[in-house]
Write a protein that holds these residues in place. Structure first.
Motif, mmCIF file in Angstrom:
data_model
loop_
_atom_site.group_PDB
_atom_site.id
_atom_site.type_symbol
_atom_site.label_atom_id
_atom_site.label_comp_id
_atom_site.label_asym_id
_atom_site.label_seq_id
_atom_site.Cartn_x
_atom_site.Cartn_y
_atom_site.Cartn_z
ATOM 1 N N GLN A 1 41.517 18.002 37.057
ATOM 2 C CA GLN A 1 40.551 19.008 37.466
ATOM 3 C C GLN A 1 41.081 20.382 37.072
ATOM 4 O O GLN A 1 42.264 20.667 37.177
ATOM 5 N N VAL A 2 40.180 21.204 36.609
ATOM 6 C CA VAL A 2 40.549 22.550 36.170
ATOM 7 C C VAL A 2 40.047 23.565 37.180
ATOM 8 O O VAL A 2 38.911 23.482 37.646
ATOM 9 N N GLN A 3 40.894 24.498 37.519
ATOM 10 C CA GLN A 3 40.483 25.618 38.366
ATOM 11 C C GLN A 3 40.725 26.933 37.637
ATOM 12 O O GLN A 3 41.741 27.097 36.963
ATOM 13 N N LEU A 4 39.776 27.832 37.786
ATOM 14 C CA LEU A 4 39.894 29.185 37.274
ATOM 15 C C LEU A 4 39.800 30.127 38.461
ATOM 16 O O LEU A 4 38.828 30.066 39.210
ATOM 17 N N VAL A 5 40.801 30.970 38.622
ATOM 18 C CA VAL A 5 40.828 31.868 39.775
ATOM 19 C C VAL A 5 40.944 33.304 39.275
ATOM 20 O O VAL A 5 41.964 33.683 38.682
ATOM 21 N N GLU A 6 39.885 34.088 39.523
ATOM 22 C CA GLU A 6 39.882 35.482 39.099
ATOM 23 C C GLU A 6 40.498 36.378 40.169
ATOM 24 O O GLU A 6 40.452 36.072 41.357
ATOM 25 N N SER A 7 41.019 37.493 39.709
ATOM 26 C CA SER A 7 41.500 38.537 40.613
ATOM 27 C C SER A 7 41.427 39.871 39.880
ATOM 28 O O SER A 7 41.238 39.907 38.653
ATOM 29 N N GLY A 8 41.573 40.947 40.637
ATOM 30 C CA GLY A 8 41.635 42.268 40.020
ATOM 31 C C GLY A 8 40.368 43.079 40.115
ATOM 32 O O GLY A 8 40.334 44.240 39.691
ATOM 33 N N GLY A 9 39.307 42.502 40.648
ATOM 34 C CA GLY A 9 38.092 43.283 40.808
ATOM 35 C C GLY A 9 38.267 44.331 41.897
ATOM 36 O O GLY A 9 39.271 44.385 42.586
ATOM 37 N N GLY A 10 37.263 45.179 42.036
ATOM 38 C CA GLY A 10 37.322 46.214 43.054
ATOM 39 C C GLY A 10 36.421 47.367 42.712
ATOM 40 O O GLY A 10 35.457 47.223 41.959
ATOM 41 N N LEU A 11 36.756 48.513 43.269
ATOM 42 C CA LEU A 11 35.952 49.714 43.097
ATOM 43 C C LEU A 11 36.662 50.677 42.158
ATOM 44 O O LEU A 11 37.875 50.897 42.285
ATOM 45 N N ALA A 12 35.906 51.240 41.230
ATOM 46 C CA ALA A 12 36.448 52.242 40.312
ATOM 47 C C ALA A 12 35.419 53.336 40.126
ATOM 48 O O ALA A 12 34.218 53.116 40.327
ATOM 49 N N GLN A 13 35.882 54.486 39.741
ATOM 50 C CA GLN A 13 34.968 55.571 39.414
ATOM 51 C C GLN A 13 34.584 55.483 37.944
ATOM 52 O O GLN A 13 35.312 54.907 37.123
ATOM 53 N N ALA A 14 33.458 56.050 37.622
ATOM 54 C CA ALA A 14 33.040 56.108 36.221
ATOM 55 C C ALA A 14 34.135 56.771 35.394
ATOM 56 O O ALA A 14 34.690 57.797 35.803
ATOM 57 N N GLY A 15 34.438 56.148 34.268
ATOM 58 C CA GLY A 15 35.511 56.634 33.418
ATOM 59 C C GLY A 15 36.861 56.019 33.721
ATOM 60 O O GLY A 15 37.814 56.212 32.961
ATOM 61 N N GLY A 16 36.936 55.293 34.828
ATOM 62 C CA GLY A 16 38.186 54.677 35.234
ATOM 63 C C GLY A 16 38.410 53.325 34.594
ATOM 64 O O GLY A 16 37.678 52.916 33.683
ATOM 65 N N SER A 17 39.445 52.641 35.103
ATOM 66 C CA SER A 17 39.849 51.364 34.529
ATOM 67 C C SER A 17 40.113 50.333 35.624
ATOM 68 O O SER A 17 40.471 50.681 36.749
ATOM 69 N N LEU A 18 39.934 49.091 35.248
ATOM 70 C CA LEU A 18 40.328 47.949 36.067
ATOM 71 C C LEU A 18 40.808 46.859 35.123
ATOM 72 O O LEU A 18 40.369 46.787 33.969
ATOM 73 N N ARG A 19 41.680 45.995 35.624
ATOM 74 C CA ARG A 19 42.105 44.837 34.847
ATOM 75 C C ARG A 19 41.842 43.581 35.652
ATOM 76 O O ARG A 19 42.358 43.439 36.771
ATOM 77 N N LEU A 20 41.085 42.691 35.079
ATOM 78 C CA LEU A 20 40.806 41.397 35.697
ATOM 79 C C LEU A 20 41.775 40.360 35.145
ATOM 80 O O LEU A 20 42.138 40.400 33.970
ATOM 81 N N SER A 21 42.145 39.443 36.015
ATOM 82 C CA SER A 21 43.006 38.333 35.616
ATOM 83 C C SER A 21 42.313 37.029 35.957
ATOM 84 O O SER A 21 41.559 36.952 36.930
ATOM 85 N N CYS A 22 42.606 36.011 35.176
ATOM 86 C CA CYS A 22 42.063 34.680 35.445
ATOM 87 C C CYS A 22 43.180 33.677 35.238
ATOM 88 O O CYS A 22 43.615 33.433 34.102
ATOM 89 N N ALA A 23 43.645 33.116 36.326
ATOM 90 C CA ALA A 23 44.706 32.127 36.265
ATOM 91 C C ALA A 23 44.097 30.737 36.200
ATOM 92 O O ALA A 23 43.170 30.425 36.951
#
Length: 124
Positions: free
Chosen positions: A1-23
């Motif tokens: 069985q395969v699992q994909l688990v995301e993390s790194g979402g959240g709130l950012a302001q316009a022009g900002g940055s976020l990094r999502l991860s998927c293990a």
């Protein structure tokens, strides 16, 4: 069985940055493809980006080219989505996806496995 688990979402302001991860756990995705889709409220789920695991070749939807970067870490079986110059219209739930077979990278039907999603909210 395969699992994909995301993390790194959240709130950012316009022009900002976020990094999502998927293990990933279970069967690895070597020699096939992983990617990201997103779904905003009241809209269809749409393709964002994909990466071919074997050689790291990347693909992007036009609306994120130059702003988002997809990458993978073979040793950690993890895929990342670096999101820069965020816009309010990037607000959505972002889903990590994976496939054991090749196919059109921008089609939902290509992907066998989906994560649970992570919320990204960009304020103006």
């Amino acid at each position: 069985q395969v699992q994909l688990v995301e993390s790194g979402g959240g709130l950012a302001q316009a022009g900002g940055s976020l990094r999502l991860s998927c293990a990933t756990s279970g069967r690895t995705f070597r020699n096939v493809v992983m990617g990201w889709f997103r779904q905003a409220p009241g809209k269809e789920r749409e393709y964002v980006s994909a990466i071919r695991w074997s050689d790291g070749r990347t693909y992007y939807a036009n609306f994120v080219k130059g702003r988002f970067t997809i990458s993978r870490d073979n040793d950690k079986n993890t895929v990342y989505l670096q999101m820069n110059s965020l816009k309010p219209e990037d607000t959505a739930v972002y889903y990590c996806v994976g496939s054991h077979t090749s196919g059109p990278y921008d089609l939902r039907s290509t992907y066998n496995y989906w994560g649970q999603g992570t919320q990204v909210t960009v304020s103006s």
